[in-house]
Write a protein that holds these residues in place. Structure first.
Motif, PDB file in Angstrom:
ATOM      1  N   ALA A 162       3.764  56.827  68.903  1.00  0.00           N
ATOM      2  CA  ALA A 162       3.407  55.769  69.958  1.00  0.00           C
ATOM      3  C   ALA A 162       3.303  56.798  71.228  1.00  0.00           C
ATOM      4  N   GLU A 163       2.480  56.746  72.049  1.00  0.00           N
ATOM      5  CA  GLU A 163       2.370  57.707  73.245  1.00  0.00           C
ATOM      6  C   GLU A 163       3.272  57.243  74.232  1.00  0.00           C
ATOM      7  N   LEU A 164       3.551  55.753  74.342  1.00  0.00           N
ATOM      8  CA  LEU A 164       4.411  55.250  75.226  1.00  0.00           C
ATOM      9  C   LEU A 164       5.235  54.104  74.374  1.00  0.00           C
ATOM     10  N   THR A 165       6.569  54.020  74.652  1.00  0.00           N
ATOM     11  CA  THR A 165       7.333  52.908  74.216  1.00  0.00           C
ATOM     12  C   THR A 165       6.795  51.583  74.334  1.00  0.00           C
ATOM     13  N   VAL A 166       6.747  50.742  72.936  1.00  0.00           N
ATOM     14  CA  VAL A 166       6.002  49.402  73.151  1.00  0.00           C
ATOM     15  C   VAL A 166       7.015  48.342  72.994  1.00  0.00           C
ATOM     16  N   ILE A 167       7.229  47.347  73.530  1.00  0.00           N
ATOM     17  CA  ILE A 167       7.995  46.071  73.226  1.00  0.00           C
ATOM     18  C   ILE A 167       7.416  44.927  72.913  1.00  0.00           C
TER      19      ILE A 167
END
Length: 259
Positions: A162-167
């Motif tokens: 995941a290139e950025l954190t996901v929520i």
């Protein structure tokens, strides 16, 4: 065994980790390290097209769209003294080709030490009795830590892919003071190359092992992922937060720590 890695910096804090990998007589020096993938996959080339198909795999990613790919077997896959014999991997099709991606099929049941200070991944079979926290490992060898927002604990997938954190969207409503809206990203893409719609926020107050982390996060519906990951997951910890710490994981004995 220490495996050096390189970091690719992209926009809005996003990025990727690449490790060298060798398979049979072929080298691929641009293998994306993806701990959120249960399988390993390789770029289609004319040489790999000569490998016989031993099975097939249906891949479903964040978009919920399924893609069928061939499985092939390598006599040896790894890096220098660390390798796995008779290793199965997805071979992308020529029409839907992507970069090679190293998943947990290569690292299952091992001790992994991610050092972002000196940029190396140390791989061993040695038991580490000094790790403090319990680690959840599922049947696909994906692994989960616990993180906190305002003292509330959440199951968190540790995912270098995941290139950025996901929520999940619910966290925005539950902790409005922790988030600042930045923009919509209507043209995002998932691991299969299909389109996904995201919203981008700036988040503060993510507690991991007593460390308060901040950074950009993507917001999306986790519904299409429920059959792939732990149903309790509300946070997918991605590259931009992972790189802020150094990590140790004992996947066999299910323990983890930061240092």
């Amino acid at each position: 065994m220490k495996i050096p890695f390189k970091i690719q910096e992209n926009e809005i804090e996003s990025g990727k980790i690449y490790i060298p990998c060798e398979f049979d007589h072929l080298d691929d020096r641009n293998c994306h390290l993806d701990t959120g993938s249960s399988y390993t996959s390789v770029t289609w080339t004319p040489e790999l097209d000569e490998y016989p198909v031993v099975d097939s795999m249906t891949r479903t990613s964040a978009s919920g769209v399924s893609v069928d790919d061939d499985l092939i077997t390598f006599k040896s896959f790894g890096y220098k003294s660390f390798y796995v014999k008779n290793f199965r991997a997805v071979r992308y099709s020529q029409s839907r080709n992507q970069e090679s991606r190293i998943g947990m099929s290569l690292f299952k049941d091992l001790n992994l030490n991610f050092n972002f200070t000196d940029c190396f991944l140390e791989v061993s079979k040695t038991r580490d009795d000094y790790l403090r926290y319990l680690l959840d490992v599922d049947d696909n060898k994906l692994f989960y830590i616990r993180s906190k927002i305002n003292e509330q604990e959440y199951v968190t997938l540790w995912d270098t892919g995941a290139e950025l954190t996901v929520i999940e969207p619910k966290l925005i409503n539950d902790y409005k003071n922790n988030f600042e809206y930045i923009m919509d990203i209507p043209n995002g893409s998932d691991a299969t190359g299909n389109s996904v719609y995201f919203k981008l926020y700036r988040m503060k107050g993510l507690d991991i092992g007593g460390h308060q982390l901040s950074g950009n996060v993507l917001v999306m519906d986790f519904g299409p992922l429920k059959n792939k990951i732990n149903n309790e997951v509300k946070i997918i910890l991605g590259f931009n937060h992972i790189r802020q710490l150094n990590w140790s994981f004992d996947l066999q004995n299910k323990k983890w720590d930061i240092y």
